[in-house]
Write a protein that holds these residues in place. Structure first.
Motif, short mmCIF file in Angstrom:
data_model
loop_
_atom_site.label_atom_id
_atom_site.label_comp_id
_atom_site.label_asym_id
_atom_site.label_seq_id
_atom_site.Cartn_x
_atom_site.Cartn_y
_atom_site.Cartn_z
N TYR A 167 0.83 -1.21 0.00
CA TYR A 167 0.00 0.00 0.00
C TYR A 167 0.87 1.26 0.00
O TYR A 167 0.65 2.18 -0.79
CB TYR A 167 -0.94 -0.04 1.21
N MET A 191 1.26 3.99 -3.11
CA MET A 191 1.04 5.43 -2.91
C MET A 191 2.28 6.22 -3.30
O MET A 191 2.17 7.30 -3.89
CB MET A 191 0.66 5.72 -1.45
N ASN A 192 3.45 5.70 -2.99
CA ASN A 192 4.68 6.40 -3.35
C ASN A 192 4.86 6.43 -4.86
O ASN A 192 5.29 7.44 -5.41
CB ASN A 192 5.89 5.73 -2.68
N ARG A 194 -0.05 9.56 -4.44
CA ARG A 194 -1.34 9.88 -3.82
C ARG A 194 -1.98 8.59 -3.32
O ARG A 194 -1.55 7.50 -3.66
CB ARG A 194 -2.26 10.60 -4.78
N GLN A 195 -3.04 8.76 -2.54
CA GLN A 195 -3.77 7.61 -2.03
C GLN A 195 -4.85 7.20 -3.01
O GLN A 195 -5.39 8.04 -3.73
CB GLN A 195 -4.44 7.94 -0.69
N GLN A 228 0.36 4.08 5.21
CA GLN A 228 0.47 5.54 5.09
C GLN A 228 1.78 6.03 5.70
O GLN A 228 2.43 6.93 5.15
CB GLN A 228 -0.74 6.21 5.73
N PHE A 235 4.51 5.20 3.30
CA PHE A 235 4.49 6.18 2.20
C PHE A 235 5.24 7.44 2.60
O PHE A 235 6.04 7.98 1.83
CB PHE A 235 3.04 6.50 1.81
N ASP A 272 -7.85 10.44 4.87
CA ASP A 272 -6.99 9.45 5.51
C ASP A 272 -7.82 8.54 6.41
O ASP A 272 -7.63 7.32 6.43
CB ASP A 272 -5.89 10.13 6.33
#
Length: 168
Positions: free
Chosen positions: A56, A60-61, A65-66, A108, A111, A148
């Motif tokens: 995950y 995102m990286n 973005r998510q 997160q 990331f 988030d």
């Protein structure tokens, strides 16, 4: 060419052979219910959570973005692992949901660590060593917004349902 040969008809007055009873259907015993192994289900979900968190964060990286679908994927993987290997124990959907919340959160944080490593042109190990989980959490809290928390909830909700469905 195939020929079908019929046995000769008995002569009149001759006794017919013994009657052969019709075959009765064979009844097989029902498949026993798969016993649940709560420890295996939770262990599999925990390992899956760590792998999913790393994936995950990496996704995102890569896209910077998510993505909600990625949080859904995290929940599906964790819930499936818990339910499939753990069986129908009612604790497993709850454990899967909690582990999914943790995995999305760790993803997160991962990331953030990857972004800091890219920004500072340093290795990921150096970022993790200097910032630690506490420093990454501080950065997460400063930059977090409603989305988030939505992603956290999505992952947990999906994991709960996936664990219940996979145990069927």
């Amino acid at each position: 060419m195939s020929q079908h040969i019929q046995p000769p008809a008995p002569e009149s007055g001759a006794a017919a052979g013994p009657a052969i009873p019709a075959a009765e259907p064979v009844a097989y015993p029902a498949e026993p219910a798969r016993p649940g192994n709560i420890g295996l289900g939770i262990a599999a979900a925990a390992v899956t959570a760590l792998v999913a968190a790393a994936a995950y964060g990496g996704i995102m990286n890569a896209i910077d973005r998510q993505v909600g679908y990625a949080a859904v994927g995290v929940g599906l993987l964790i819930g499936f692992a818990a339910g499939k290997l753990g069986g129908k124990n009612p604790v497993l959907p709850v454990a899967g949901a909690l582990l999914s919340l943790g995995a999305v959160y760790l993803g997160q944080l991962f990331f953030i660590a990857l972004a800091l490593a890219d920004y500072g042109n340093v290795g990921l190990g150096e970022v993790l060593d200097k910032a630690g989980v506490g420093g990454l959490t501080d950065i997460w809290q400063e930059g977090s917004d409603a989305m988030d928390y939505v992603f956290l909830a999505i992952g947990g909700f999906v994991a709960f349902g996936a664990a219940k469905k996979a145990s069927d």
